[in-house]
Scaffold this active site. Structure first.
Site, PDB file in Angstrom:
ATOM      1  N   ALA A 129       0.802  -1.224   0.000  1.00  0.00           N
ATOM      2  CA  ALA A 129       0.000   0.000   0.000  1.00  0.00           C
ATOM      3  C   ALA A 129       0.836   1.277   0.000  1.00  0.00           C
ATOM      4  O   ALA A 129       0.298   2.369  -0.135  1.00  0.00           O
ATOM      5  CB  ALA A 129      -0.910   0.005   1.234  1.00  0.00           C
ATOM      6  N   ASN A 195       1.064  -3.635   8.265  1.00  0.00           N
ATOM      7  CA  ASN A 195       1.762  -3.897   6.997  1.00  0.00           C
ATOM      8  C   ASN A 195       2.668  -2.753   6.563  1.00  0.00           C
ATOM      9  O   ASN A 195       3.834  -2.963   6.230  1.00  0.00           O
ATOM     10  CB  ASN A 195       0.747  -4.192   5.889  1.00  0.00           C
ATOM     11  CG  ASN A 195       0.199  -5.602   5.992  1.00  0.00           C
ATOM     12  OD1 ASN A 195       0.953  -6.550   6.131  1.00  0.00           O
ATOM     13  ND2 ASN A 195      -1.119  -5.742   5.947  1.00  0.00           N
ATOM     14  N   HIS A 225      -0.840   7.755   4.269  1.00  0.00           N
ATOM     15  CA  HIS A 225       0.468   7.330   4.789  1.00  0.00           C
ATOM     16  C   HIS A 225       1.473   8.449   4.548  1.00  0.00           C
ATOM     17  O   HIS A 225       1.567   8.959   3.428  1.00  0.00           O
ATOM     18  CB  HIS A 225       0.960   6.085   4.044  1.00  0.00           C
ATOM     19  CG  HIS A 225      -0.037   4.971   3.995  1.00  0.00           C
ATOM     20  ND1 HIS A 225      -0.332   4.193   5.086  1.00  0.00           N
ATOM     21  CD2 HIS A 225      -0.820   4.515   2.992  1.00  0.00           C
ATOM     22  CE1 HIS A 225      -1.243   3.293   4.746  1.00  0.00           C
ATOM     23  NE2 HIS A 225      -1.561   3.478   3.486  1.00  0.00           N
TER      24      HIS A 225
HETATM   25  N1  LIG Z   1       1.598  -4.954   2.327  1.00  0.00           N
HETATM   26  C1  LIG Z   1       0.511  -4.223   2.347  1.00  0.00           C
HETATM   27  O1  LIG Z   1       0.564  -2.999   2.214  1.00  0.00           O
HETATM   28  C2  LIG Z   1      -0.822  -4.889   2.502  1.00  0.00           C
HETATM   29  C3  LIG Z   1      -1.976  -4.140   2.312  1.00  0.00           C
HETATM   30  C4  LIG Z   1      -3.208  -4.780   2.429  1.00  0.00           C
HETATM   31  C5  LIG Z   1      -3.262  -6.118   2.780  1.00  0.00           C
HETATM   32  N2  LIG Z   1      -2.110  -6.801   2.980  1.00  0.00           N
HETATM   33  C6  LIG Z   1      -2.147  -8.209   3.415  1.00  0.00           C
HETATM   34  O2  LIG Z   1      -2.543  -9.033   2.352  1.00  0.00           O
HETATM   35  C7  LIG Z   1      -3.230 -10.171   2.876  1.00  0.00           C
HETATM   36  C8  LIG Z   1      -4.500 -10.434   2.073  1.00  0.00           C
HETATM   37  O3  LIG Z   1      -5.364  -9.314   2.125  1.00  0.00           O
HETATM   38  P1  LIG Z   1      -6.848  -9.374   1.494  1.00  0.00           P
HETATM   39  O4  LIG Z   1      -7.354  -7.988   1.511  1.00  0.00           O
HETATM   40  O5  LIG Z   1      -6.860 -10.137   0.225  1.00  0.00           O
HETATM   41  O6  LIG Z   1      -7.586 -10.222   2.634  1.00  0.00           O
HETATM   42  P2  LIG Z   1      -8.874 -11.172   2.470  1.00  0.00           P
HETATM   43  O7  LIG Z   1      -9.307 -11.480   3.850  1.00  0.00           O
HETATM   44  O8  LIG Z   1      -9.844 -10.603   1.502  1.00  0.00           O
HETATM   45  O9  LIG Z   1      -8.265 -12.504   1.791  1.00  0.00           O
HETATM   46  C9  LIG Z   1      -7.321 -13.336   2.400  1.00  0.00           C
HETATM   47  C10 LIG Z   1      -7.647 -14.764   1.960  1.00  0.00           C
HETATM   48  O10 LIG Z   1      -6.573 -15.613   2.314  1.00  0.00           O
HETATM   49  C11 LIG Z   1      -7.124 -16.801   2.864  1.00  0.00           C
HETATM   50  N3  LIG Z   1      -6.142 -17.433   3.757  1.00  0.00           N
HETATM   51  C12 LIG Z   1      -5.798 -17.073   5.009  1.00  0.00           C
HETATM   52  N4  LIG Z   1      -4.859 -17.915   5.483  1.00  0.00           N
HETATM   53  C13 LIG Z   1      -4.610 -18.812   4.501  1.00  0.00           C
HETATM   54  C14 LIG Z   1      -3.752 -19.930   4.396  1.00  0.00           C
HETATM   55  N5  LIG Z   1      -2.948 -20.303   5.395  1.00  0.00           N
HETATM   56  N6  LIG Z   1      -3.746 -20.634   3.233  1.00  0.00           N
HETATM   57  C15 LIG Z   1      -4.552 -20.283   2.201  1.00  0.00           C
HETATM   58  N7  LIG Z   1      -5.404 -19.226   2.260  1.00  0.00           N
HETATM   59  C16 LIG Z   1      -5.429 -18.503   3.398  1.00  0.00           C
HETATM   60  C17 LIG Z   1      -8.390 -16.367   3.596  1.00  0.00           C
HETATM   61  O11 LIG Z   1      -9.277 -17.441   3.744  1.00  0.00           O
HETATM   62  C18 LIG Z   1      -8.918 -15.309   2.618  1.00  0.00           C
HETATM   63  O12 LIG Z   1      -9.722 -15.905   1.623  1.00  0.00           O
HETATM   64  C19 LIG Z   1      -3.465  -9.883   4.365  1.00  0.00           C
HETATM   65  O13 LIG Z   1      -2.480 -10.562   5.141  1.00  0.00           O
HETATM   66  C20 LIG Z   1      -3.219  -8.419   4.490  1.00  0.00           C
HETATM   67  O14 LIG Z   1      -2.681  -8.074   5.762  1.00  0.00           O
HETATM   68  C21 LIG Z   1      -0.896  -6.228   2.830  1.00  0.00           C
END
Ligand SMILES: NC(=O)c1ccc[n+]([C@@H]2O[C@H](COP(=O)([O-])OP(=O)(O)OC[C@H]3O[C@@H](n4cnc5c(N)ncnc54)[C@H](O)[C@@H]3O)[C@@H](O)[C@H]2O)c1
Length: 272
Positions: A129, A195, A225
């Site tokens: 992000a 994150n 941010h």
């Molecule tokens: N780096 C960044 O700036 C940033 C920004 C936003 C989100 N993220 C991260 O990205 C990830 C995904 O975000 P999202 O918005 O798609 O969330 P989301 O909840 O929409 O989707 C995550 C999916 O992953 C699945 N999941 C969880 N653990 C799992 C595992 N061990 N094996 C397989 N599937 C699994 C869940 O069931 C869900 O369907 C989160 O960890 C979030 O913190 C990072």
């Protein structure tokens, strides 16, 4: 040909897949989901994509032997790093990660490094992000004096965090500083908001020396941010106002695009 695996078929995974659909030289080959979603995602994706709850290392090895580029993109969460990413790295499969907040856990960055070293491959920590990570990581090579990160969100962005015990989020009329602490402390108390602070820390001065401020601000609608960094390179200040992803308002649209950019840079003839 790139054989791409997505770990996680949530808001980010689906948006990344849809953005990459039709890109020459790239195939969505495998999607890893939880038990609960196995049947429905199999039905949604059909036979052309392997949908499973565990990475198929034997199949991935076959792709490697065919000289395909095998890439695993994690967009699932902390548990997926322990369960899928560490074994994949140790087995020699290149991984890109989005759940960077998880790396605030003591020992996890070292575990990722050790797994990548033993598999003779690389783990790529994506910028997600936030912008300016290229400049921060470059500046760090000459030495940084200070890095300060301010994360400002609408109060409801802090639902389900310790902020609820400190302040009535729904009644806020003024910006409220929830936390001023090191990035390590911020990640411990606010893991759901970790994150960006973790990414800034890992690119710059580390979790203990990076100063973090989290603000619930009823006057904003985006996730804002700000990074201020000073060092031998000079100084920079960036402000990034991220629009939410339509399918998950807790995620910024830019997070999806950062993963798409990374993948495109692996398959296109010029990278930027
Ligand atoms: N780096 C960044 O700036 C940033 C920004 C936003 C989100 N993220 C991260 O990205 C990830 C995904 O975000 P999202 O918005 O798609 O969330 P989301 O909840 O929409 O989707 C995550 C999916 O992953 C699945 N999941 C969880 N653990 C799992 C595992 N061990 N094996 C397989 N599937 C699994 C869940 O069931 C869900 O369907 C989160 O960890 C979030 O913190 C990072």
């Amino acid at each position: 040909m790139m054989q791409l695996t997505l770990i996680g078929w949530g808001a980010i995974g689906q948006a990344v897949a849809s953005r990459l659909d039709g890109e020459p030289g790239l195939r969505l080959a495998q999607v890893i989901v939880t038990d609960r979603r196995l049947a429905s995602v199999r039905q949604q994706l059909g036979d052309s994509v392997v949908v499973a709850t565990q990475l198929d290392h034997a199949l991935m090895r076959e792709w490697q032997q065919n000289r395909d580029h095998v890439l695993v993109l994690e967009c699932a969460g902390h548990s997926a790093i322990d369960r899928h990413v560490l074994p994949a790295l140790a087995a020699g499969f290149e991984c890109a990660l989005l759940s960077i907040g998880a790396l605030s856990e003591e020992g996890l960055p070292q575990a990722i490094e050790a797994a990548a070293l033993s598999g003779q491959t690389q783990a790529h920590l994506l910028s997600g992000a936030i912008g300016g990570i290229d400049a921060l990581a470059s500046a760090q090579l000459l030495g940084l004096d200070s890095v300060h990160y301010v994360g400002r969100k609408p109060p409801m962005g802090f639902l389900g965090t310790p902020a609820e015990a400190v302040v009535d989020l729904s009644a806020l009329t003024q910006p409220h500083v929830l936390l001023k602490a090191s990035a390590r402390e911020a990640a411990r108390l606010y893991p759901k908001n970790a994150n960006v602070a973790a990414t800034v820390s890992l690119a710059g001065l580390g979790l203990d020396a990076t100063q973090v401020e989290l603000i619930a601000d009823p006057s904003v609608t985006q996730n804002i941010h700000e990074i201020t960094a000073r060092g031998a390179f000079g100084e920079f200040h960036i402000t990034l106002k991220g629009n939410p992803l339509a399918s998950n308002p807790k995620t910024s649209a830019l997070t999806v695009l950062s993963a798409v950019r990374f993948v495109l840079n692996q398959v296109r003839p010029i990278t930027i």
